[in-house]
Design an enzyme around this catalytic site. Sequence first.
Site, PDB file in Angstrom:
ATOM      1  N   ASP A  82       1.019  -1.570   0.046  1.00  0.00           N
ATOM      2  CA  ASP A  82       0.635  -0.128   0.196  1.00  0.00           C
ATOM      3  C   ASP A  82       1.502   1.642   0.204  1.00  0.00           C
ATOM      4  OD1 ASP A  82      -2.272   1.399   0.519  1.00  0.00           O
ATOM      5  OD2 ASP A  82      -1.691   1.469   2.621  1.00  0.00           O
ATOM      6  N   ASP A 133      -0.282   4.959   1.586  1.00  0.00           N
ATOM      7  CA  ASP A 133      -0.264   5.813   2.246  1.00  0.00           C
ATOM      8  C   ASP A 133      -0.149   5.126   3.647  1.00  0.00           C
ATOM      9  OD1 ASP A 133      -1.266   8.182   0.998  1.00  0.00           O
ATOM     10  OD2 ASP A 133      -2.709   6.817   0.996  1.00  0.00           O
ATOM     11  N   ALA A 170     -18.011  14.217   5.230  1.00  0.00           N
ATOM     12  CA  ALA A 170     -16.655  15.206   5.679  1.00  0.00           C
ATOM     13  C   ALA A 170     -15.282  14.702   5.019  1.00  0.00           C
ATOM     14  CB  ALA A 170     -16.500  15.703   6.673  1.00  0.00           C
ATOM     15  N   ASP A 178      -1.798  -0.775   6.105  1.00  0.00           N
ATOM     16  CA  ASP A 178      -2.023  -0.453   7.434  1.00  0.00           C
ATOM     17  C   ASP A 178      -3.653  -0.658   8.172  1.00  0.00           C
ATOM     18  OD1 ASP A 178      -2.388   1.853   5.247  1.00  0.00           O
ATOM     19  OD2 ASP A 178      -3.308   3.077   7.621  1.00  0.00           O
ATOM     20  N   HIS A 226      -9.961  13.255   1.364  1.00  0.00           N
ATOM     21  CA  HIS A 226      -9.510  12.399   0.802  1.00  0.00           C
ATOM     22  C   HIS A 226     -10.007  12.277  -1.332  1.00  0.00           C
ATOM     23  CE1 HIS A 226      -6.987  10.933   4.464  1.00  0.00           C
ATOM     24  NE2 HIS A 226      -7.960  10.673   4.846  1.00  0.00           N
TER      25      HIS A 226
END
Length: 609
Positions: free
Chosen positions: A123, A125, A264, A406, A269
Amino acid sequence: MASLRRLLPLRSLLLGKNLSASGTCEGLGGGFRSYSASLSPEERILKLEEDDQLAEDDIAKIRAQFDAAKQSFFKIPEAVKEMPKMHPKGIRVYLLIHVNNCLGWIYVNKNLKLEDIQVYGFDYDYTLAHYSSNLQTLIYELAKEHLVNELRYPDSCLEFKYDPTFPIRGLNYDKLKGCLLKLDFFGSIEPDGCYFGHRKLTRKEIEQIYGTRHIGRDQARGLVSLMDFFCFSEACLLADIVQHFVDAKLEFDASHVYEDVNCAIQHVHRSGLAHNGILSDPQRYLVKNNQLLHFLRMLRQKGKKLFLLTNSPYHFVDGGMRFMLEDSLGHRDSWRELFDVVIAQANKPEFYTSEHLFRCYDIEKDTLAFSKVDTFLPNKVYYHGCLKSFLQITKWIGPEVIYFGDHLFSDLRGPSKAGWRTAAIIHELENEIHIQNEDSYRFEQAKFHIIQELLGKLHATVANSQRHEAFRSLLWDLNEERQKARCAMKNMFNRSFGATFLTDTGQESAFAYNIHRYADVYTSKPENFLFYPSEAWLHVPFDIKIMPHHVKMLRCIMILRSDDAMLSKEIVADVSTDVVRRILIQVGFAPIRLSPLLSILCSVKLVQD
């Protein structure tokens, strides 16, 4: 916590008693007493009076042990630090001691042979990309502004400030009742880990709301897990909104609050607001990482296949990778050359179950091609897709693939079910291990379990009918001392929710449960694999309860030098301190005394000075 159960030698030393197999203290009358049905009424009365006197004597003995233990608490810090430095025969012994010593360790839930792994997937991030703490504030501010400007929340909400000391990862938000909960391994609410807004609920309030501390299946349907590293800003904003409505005496539906806050956060993102903010000031938000490049190149040199699978758009990944690697990557080199396949905007976790088609992405024109993707070409970028097509194109077999991520649900649950091996990247792991290594934490840890043992003795020794004032007084004092130790340990991690992996009593948390369930291995960052040979066998420690990093490890690197002879023996093993003594005897040394608190697993290496 597995390591805490190993404090028995210290507890027995300080309490001056050995525990029987039944768990009761020998010499204190054993367990509850029974009465013979053949006794006359007068004899029964005499027997009761005699047992009452024995119970009072037992309570007095435990009170004396408690007083002695409180005095011994002052000696625990010395016991924690105590290790011999000089052999009585003049052999110099240098000990480099770390409990849970290596912050770069890989912790193993399921045995893993690295030589069997041919494909490494990542991944982006919080896996390849390391972010500073400033990112949470950025996400919080952008989401807060969206709530006010787009969802028409009160303008006063703009005064909210992100509090980094409040949330931890692994919390649950109750959409029906509006509470933030920390759960333990078995799904019970932590007594000091339930907040309504920013107000901690008492045990009585928890029971009034939920009926019991245990979350049942029906109640669990209303819970939302906050598992990834972006959840800090989300948890803080949820608590701020709830507290604001409570203070303003406004009626609200907790599920609407969650839907709006989550909307939100997702907008921040998906709209690119967070991505643009990060790339506009990468020095503020991204952490450069030269070790990452060494790790990826090492894998390539070993002939391993690499792929990147991320939900982020390509331009964001490209900007971040170039910034992080610019000091070590040549000007003409591209980070994409490190990977056999690059997939962006994969839409995980749906990627693992959908049948979406791959699209080739034109990085120059920022467009998607219309041609069918039936092979992955070098130095190309692909969007969307699904696991089924990915496996058909690559022909990579499940067990030979390991994927690093993560997020336990979005990143790892799908791969684990598909047969891939999984590696969880838990950045807060290093800090939590560091705190557990501190003498102050180990001191409170020892205190807590000494008191816990005394409480067990008290309850096992005194029958319900004999619990008079002396019993209640001692029980109160023991509970008060235990609570002080619990609070002290909790506040060393986080003042609101304590440790990420542990409850206040040292049991594993629900977050730890999910790591155990979905991660074959876990570590603080991918490049920790640099410290292991590519053919290493990562195996589960033989003496653990649940989480491998909770096994207290003691590494003694002993450099021994004698005036008579030089040692050339080298012994490397995971052994108990008993075995350490036997090893030293076998190589010609008298046994040394190790602190009882450190009667735990050892890795011992004898080398020539």
